[in-house]
Design a protein around this motif. Structure first.
Motif, short mmCIF file in Angstrom:
data_model
loop_
_atom_site.label_atom_id
_atom_site.label_comp_id
_atom_site.label_asym_id
_atom_site.label_seq_id
_atom_site.Cartn_x
_atom_site.Cartn_y
_atom_site.Cartn_z
N PHE A 24 0.84 -1.20 0.00
CA PHE A 24 0.00 0.00 0.00
C PHE A 24 0.88 1.25 0.00
O PHE A 24 0.65 2.18 -0.77
CB PHE A 24 -0.93 0.01 1.22
N ALA A 25 1.89 1.26 0.83
CA ALA A 25 2.80 2.41 0.89
C ALA A 25 3.53 2.60 -0.44
O ALA A 25 3.66 3.73 -0.93
CB ALA A 25 3.80 2.24 2.04
N ALA A 26 3.98 1.51 -1.03
CA ALA A 26 4.70 1.60 -2.31
C ALA A 26 3.79 2.11 -3.42
O ALA A 26 4.18 2.96 -4.23
CB ALA A 26 5.28 0.23 -2.69
N GLN A 27 2.56 1.61 -3.46
CA GLN A 27 1.62 2.04 -4.50
C GLN A 27 1.19 3.49 -4.30
O GLN A 27 0.99 4.23 -5.27
CB GLN A 27 0.39 1.11 -4.54
N THR A 28 1.07 3.90 -3.05
CA THR A 28 0.72 5.30 -2.77
C THR A 28 1.84 6.22 -3.25
O THR A 28 1.59 7.25 -3.87
CB THR A 28 0.45 5.50 -1.26
N ALA A 29 3.09 5.84 -2.99
CA ALA A 29 4.24 6.64 -3.46
C ALA A 29 4.27 6.66 -4.99
O ALA A 29 4.53 7.70 -5.59
CB ALA A 29 5.54 6.06 -2.90
N ARG A 30 3.97 5.53 -5.60
CA ARG A 30 3.96 5.46 -7.06
C ARG A 30 2.89 6.39 -7.63
O ARG A 30 3.12 7.10 -8.61
CB ARG A 30 3.70 4.03 -7.51
N LEU A 31 1.71 6.38 -7.01
CA LEU A 31 0.63 7.24 -7.47
C LEU A 31 1.02 8.72 -7.35
O LEU A 31 0.75 9.52 -8.25
CB LEU A 31 -0.65 6.96 -6.68
#
Length: 106
Positions: A24-31
């Motif tokens: 979730f943290a990685a995808q949020t940063a990617r977004l």
């Protein structure tokens, strides 16, 4: 149905929650990176597709974490049977057991 994975597989559930939280943290940063304006109109279509895929991934992760919190994690949404832990290890946001997923895909 609400399978209580805390009682039957506490270590596995802890690991799954940590994996999902990290993802979730990685995808949020990617977004965040994807939505930053680069000023390159040539990348707009690709960027838009990546943003949509990232948002879908975030929604799946959020749903899996919600199911962990409410005790329904590991229950198939179609037949209410148990999703095998091996499937959840590979696909932690799975909502269907394999037979129901195959029926869902047609």
């Amino acid at each position: 149905m609400g399978t209580d994975l805390h009682r039957t597989e506490p270590q596995w559930l802890i690991q799954a929650r940590e994996t999902l939280t990290g993802e979730f943290a990685a995808q949020t940063a990617r977004l965040t990176e994807l939505t930053a304006d680069t000023g390159d109109p040539g990348e707009a279509h690709t960027r838009s597709a990546l943003i949509a895929a990232t948002r879908q991934s975030l929604a799946q992760i959020t749903d899996a974490l919600r199911r962990m919190a409410d005790g329904s994690y590991g229950d198939c949404r179609r037949c209410a049977g148990r999703i095998p832990p091996e499937r959840l290890e590979i696909l932690p946001h799975a909502t269907f057991c394999v037979p129901c997923q195959q029926r869902q895909n047609g």
